[in-house]
Design a protein around this motif. Structure first.
Motif, PDB file in Angstrom:
ATOM      1  N   ILE A  81       0.846  -1.191   0.000  1.00  0.00           N
ATOM      2  CA  ILE A  81       0.000   0.000   0.000  1.00  0.00           C
ATOM      3  C   ILE A  81       0.885   1.246   0.000  1.00  0.00           C
ATOM      4  CG2 ILE A  81      -2.013  -1.050   1.090  1.00  0.00           C
ATOM      5  CD1 ILE A  81      -1.034   0.106   3.757  1.00  0.00           C
ATOM      6  N   ALA A  82       2.160   1.062  -0.414  1.00  0.00           N
ATOM      7  CA  ALA A  82       3.100   2.178  -0.435  1.00  0.00           C
ATOM      8  C   ALA A  82       2.777   3.171  -1.543  1.00  0.00           C
ATOM      9  CB  ALA A  82       4.528   1.668  -0.598  1.00  0.00           C
ATOM     10  N   ASN A  83       2.056   2.756  -2.560  1.00  0.00           N
ATOM     11  CA  ASN A  83       1.589   3.691  -3.578  1.00  0.00           C
ATOM     12  C   ASN A  83       0.147   3.337  -3.920  1.00  0.00           C
ATOM     13  OD1 ASN A  83       1.564   1.805  -6.008  1.00  0.00           O
ATOM     14  ND2 ASN A  83       3.701   1.630  -5.381  1.00  0.00           N
ATOM     15  N   SER A  84      -0.489   4.167  -4.723  1.00  0.00           N
ATOM     16  CA  SER A  84      -1.944   4.074  -4.888  1.00  0.00           C
ATOM     17  C   SER A  84      -2.377   3.320  -6.136  1.00  0.00           C
ATOM     18  CB  SER A  84      -2.547   5.494  -4.929  1.00  0.00           C
ATOM     19  OG  SER A  84      -1.981   6.243  -5.994  1.00  0.00           O
ATOM     20  N   ILE A  85      -1.499   2.521  -6.731  1.00  0.00           N
ATOM     21  CA  ILE A  85      -1.858   1.871  -7.990  1.00  0.00           C
ATOM     22  C   ILE A  85      -3.023   0.893  -7.816  1.00  0.00           C
ATOM     23  CG2 ILE A  85      -0.230  -0.062  -7.798  1.00  0.00           C
ATOM     24  CD1 ILE A  85       0.330   0.393 -10.833  1.00  0.00           C
ATOM     25  N   PHE A  86      -3.178   0.329  -6.616  1.00  0.00           N
ATOM     26  CA  PHE A  86      -4.263  -0.614  -6.369  1.00  0.00           C
ATOM     27  C   PHE A  86      -5.476   0.038  -5.699  1.00  0.00           C
ATOM     28  CE2 PHE A  86      -0.309  -3.175  -6.041  1.00  0.00           C
ATOM     29  CZ  PHE A  86      -0.512  -3.988  -7.144  1.00  0.00           C
ATOM     30  N   VAL A 300      -4.959   1.350 -16.666  1.00  0.00           N
ATOM     31  CA  VAL A 300      -5.602   0.102 -16.248  1.00  0.00           C
ATOM     32  C   VAL A 300      -6.894   0.475 -15.536  1.00  0.00           C
ATOM     33  CG1 VAL A 300      -5.387  -1.936 -14.803  1.00  0.00           C
ATOM     34  CG2 VAL A 300      -3.390  -1.084 -16.045  1.00  0.00           C
ATOM     35  N   ASP A 301      -7.970  -0.212 -15.858  1.00  0.00           N
ATOM     36  CA  ASP A 301      -9.277   0.132 -15.276  1.00  0.00           C
ATOM     37  C   ASP A 301      -9.430  -0.551 -13.918  1.00  0.00           C
ATOM     38  OD1 ASP A 301     -11.868   0.854 -14.744  1.00  0.00           O
ATOM     39  OD2 ASP A 301     -12.630   0.355 -16.731  1.00  0.00           O
ATOM     40  N   GLY A 302      -8.815   0.064 -12.894  1.00  0.00           N
ATOM     41  CA  GLY A 302      -8.860  -0.518 -11.555  1.00  0.00           C
ATOM     42  C   GLY A 302     -10.261  -0.592 -10.993  1.00  0.00           C
ATOM     43  N   LEU A 303     -11.098   0.409 -11.291  1.00  0.00           N
ATOM     44  CA  LEU A 303     -12.482   0.388 -10.807  1.00  0.00           C
ATOM     45  C   LEU A 303     -13.235  -0.813 -11.367  1.00  0.00           C
ATOM     46  CD1 LEU A 303     -13.457   4.156 -11.030  1.00  0.00           C
ATOM     47  CD2 LEU A 303     -13.124   2.821  -8.942  1.00  0.00           C
ATOM     48  N   ARG A 304     -13.069  -1.055 -12.664  1.00  0.00           N
ATOM     49  CA  ARG A 304     -13.751  -2.197 -13.272  1.00  0.00           C
ATOM     50  C   ARG A 304     -13.257  -3.514 -12.685  1.00  0.00           C
ATOM     51  NH1 ARG A 304     -13.365  -4.540 -19.468  1.00  0.00           N
ATOM     52  NH2 ARG A 304     -15.061  -6.061 -19.250  1.00  0.00           N
ATOM     53  N   ILE A 305     -11.956  -3.603 -12.445  1.00  0.00           N
ATOM     54  CA  ILE A 305     -11.414  -4.821 -11.843  1.00  0.00           C
ATOM     55  C   ILE A 305     -12.047  -5.057 -10.480  1.00  0.00           C
ATOM     56  CG2 ILE A 305      -9.339  -5.880 -10.893  1.00  0.00           C
ATOM     57  CD1 ILE A 305      -7.748  -4.495 -13.113  1.00  0.00           C
ATOM     58  N   GLY A 306     -12.104  -4.006  -9.650  1.00  0.00           N
ATOM     59  CA  GLY A 306     -12.676  -4.154  -8.312  1.00  0.00           C
ATOM     60  C   GLY A 306     -14.139  -4.544  -8.335  1.00  0.00           C
ATOM     61  N   ARG A 307     -14.922  -3.852  -9.168  1.00  0.00           N
ATOM     62  CA  ARG A 307     -16.350  -4.177  -9.260  1.00  0.00           C
ATOM     63  C   ARG A 307     -16.563  -5.594  -9.775  1.00  0.00           C
ATOM     64  NH1 ARG A 307     -16.799   1.159 -12.194  1.00  0.00           N
ATOM     65  NH2 ARG A 307     -17.154   2.752 -10.596  1.00  0.00           N
TER      66      ARG A 307
END
Length: 341
Positions: A81-86, A300-307
């Motif tokens: 969680i050292a950066n916000s990529i996830f 990268v569509d992180g929101l889509r991955i999470g949903r």
């Protein structure tokens, strides 16, 4: 809702019956509101939650899990969680699960499959309803253990031929090839890479280098640095490339955070971007478009991955037989051109 005096249990600890009395509902309604909120009307559930707050009641989740075989808990394994990529992925995933009455627990693996194995060993005793793993690299013991317990698993931010269960992500090899094509079309022939020592970043870098090596006259240099991604790491990466004479015309970074460090080091040396040195990142963090100059990157569509992860897990919880047709979802990516290239 007015505050009502609670009749506490014999040891002074509030009980489910106390909550029911304050809320004016039956104990079974309280149990459902806390354990299966989707089957209780919104107003009734709110009355129960208000009563929980008034009484100070703490549900015995362990007992509930034993009775229902459900813990209402999903474990999420992240490298860092050292950066916000996830962050987009985690935000979308936790919000959707919370709407359905599930809580999440984060574990940090440090990009180390052995650490992931240790976390899984500790977590599986608590019998989470689902597990989300970042990536597809796991120890043999982790694979055997997850196959044995039969808990729904989603591997995220990656694709592979033989997933553990469900799979939601994108091809890092395809990212490398797409970036190579973009750079070649822009006329770059001397390419350097600053990547972290993480498996997915390495795979992107190796795919990029392989695609570029197929073209005559193209020179590629790779600088690999330890995790996690920081601005200091990016600055060190460019410093090493410049010291060895391998900086090239463009520096491709394994994350936007690394790219920001490269830009900072370039500015300190009065290198003009992109005419003297072009820079490209990965991830399209919210800051990438607002840097000076704005950063070219891979979105990268992180929101889509999470949903998608959340919906896949919720569907499996509701219908375990869906395991016969497991999810394989390629969420794709997009090369974003901005001023740094």
């Amino acid at each position: 809702m007015s505050r009502k005096p609670a009749v506490l249990g014999p040891d002074g600890t509030p009980t489910l019956i106390d909550v029911a009395r304050v809320a004016g509902v039956s104990p079974i309604t309280v149990s459902r509101a806390l354990g299966r909120p989707e089957v209780v009307a919104a107003k009734t559930r709110q009355r129960v939650l208000d009563a929980v707050r008034i009484t100070g009641y703490v549900p015995n989740l362990a007992a509930g899990a034993l009775a229902s075989s459900r813990s209402r808990l999903v474990a999420i394994m992240l490298p860092t969680i050292a950066n916000s990529i996830f962050s987009d992925t985690v935000q979308a995933l936790t919000e959707r699960l919370a709407q359905a009455g599930y809580q999440t627990l984060l574990g940090l693996t440090g990009y180390d499959p052995a650490q992931e194995e240790a976390l899984l060993s500790a977590l599986l005793g608590r019998r989470p309803d689902g597990i989300v793993l970042t990536g597809t690299e796991h120890t043999p013991d982790s694979r055997q253990c997850l196959a044995r317990v039969g808990i729904p698993v989603v591997e995220a931010w990656d694709l592979c031929e033989h997933p553990l269960d469900m799979l939601v992500g994108f091809s890092h090899e395809a990212v490398g090839r797409a970036v190579a094509t973009y750079l070649l079309d822009k006329g770059y022939r001397r390419v350097s890479v600053v990547t972290l020592d993480d498996p997915r970043g390495i795979r992107r870098s190796e795919s990029l280098a392989q695609a570029l090596a197929e073209q005559p006259g193209v020179v590629v240099a790779i600088e690999r640095l330890p995790v996690p991604a920081t601005l200091a790491t990016g600055r060190e990466g460019l410093s090493r490339l410049l010291a060895s004479g391998k900086a090239g015309d463009v520096v491709v970074c394994s994350s936007d955070t690394i790219a920001q460090g490269v830009l900072a080091e370039a500015a300190s040396r009065q290198l003009v971007v992109p005419t003297e040195l072009a820079v490209m990142g990965f991830g399209d963090l919210s800051s990438a478009a607002h840097m000076h100059p704005p950063l070219s990157t891979v979105r990268v569509d992180g929101l889509r991955i999470g949903r998608s992860i959340a919906e896949a897990l919720l569907a499996r919880f509701a219908n375990p037989s869906m395991a016969r047709t497991p999810l394989r979802l390629d969420t794709g990516f997009e090369v974003i051109e901005r001023s740094t290239t």
